[in-house]
Design a protein around this motif. Sequence first.
Motif, PDB file in Angstrom:
ATOM      1  N   ARG A  45      13.664   1.640   1.823  1.00  0.00           N
ATOM      2  CA  ARG A  45      14.409   2.130   2.964  1.00  0.00           C
ATOM      3  C   ARG A  45      15.809   2.584   2.539  1.00  0.00           C
ATOM      4  NH1 ARG A  45      13.940  -1.931   7.821  1.00  0.00           N
ATOM      5  NH2 ARG A  45      15.001  -3.283   6.314  1.00  0.00           N
ATOM      6  N   TYR A  95      14.473   3.713  11.086  1.00  0.00           N
ATOM      7  CA  TYR A  95      15.023   2.479  11.636  1.00  0.00           C
ATOM      8  C   TYR A  95      16.465   2.703  12.069  1.00  0.00           C
ATOM      9  CZ  TYR A  95      11.139   0.177   9.198  1.00  0.00           C
ATOM     10  OH  TYR A  95       9.905  -0.212   8.748  1.00  0.00           O
ATOM     11  N   TRP A 114      18.512  -5.123  13.145  1.00  0.00           N
ATOM     12  CA  TRP A 114      17.604  -4.010  12.871  1.00  0.00           C
ATOM     13  C   TRP A 114      16.645  -3.800  14.041  1.00  0.00           C
ATOM     14  CZ3 TRP A 114      17.644  -1.114   8.367  1.00  0.00           C
ATOM     15  CH2 TRP A 114      18.409  -1.606   7.316  1.00  0.00           C
ATOM     16  N   GLY A 117      11.656   0.169  14.238  1.00  0.00           N
ATOM     17  CA  GLY A 117      11.326   1.438  13.606  1.00  0.00           C
ATOM     18  C   GLY A 117      10.448   2.325  14.474  1.00  0.00           C
TER      19      GLY A 117
END
Length: 124
Positions: A45, A95, A114, A117
């Motif tokens: 990522r 994300y 987070w 996604g």
Amino acid sequence: QWQVVESGGGLVQPGGSLKLSCTIFGWSLREYAVVWFRQRPGKRRVGVSCINGSSFEIKYVDSVKGRFTISRDNAKNTVYLQMNDLKPEDTGIYYCAKKKYSMCGGYDVDVDVWGQGTQVTVSS
């Protein structure tokens, strides 16, 4: 409880556009920088774009400059990523993440919340 929710992903042909949304629940967004990350299939990522709390600081990775635009609406606690002229290499899971502080700095520095996604697939 803090929560980040992304939406807007999907399947699009090369050259097409998508607009991703990232809504933050649980606190006021205006004090924090927000980052969009992308994870391509089989890759790690990486940060794509960041916007600071006041929208004064905006940054993009070179591969998306001129095609992607990040923006925010603090009243709606939402950050957007407008993606134009999409290419197959833009395919991946996108994300959204909140930083601990107002400034962007390094993409993956001081990220504390987070989202789950949203999948973006660019294919003919």
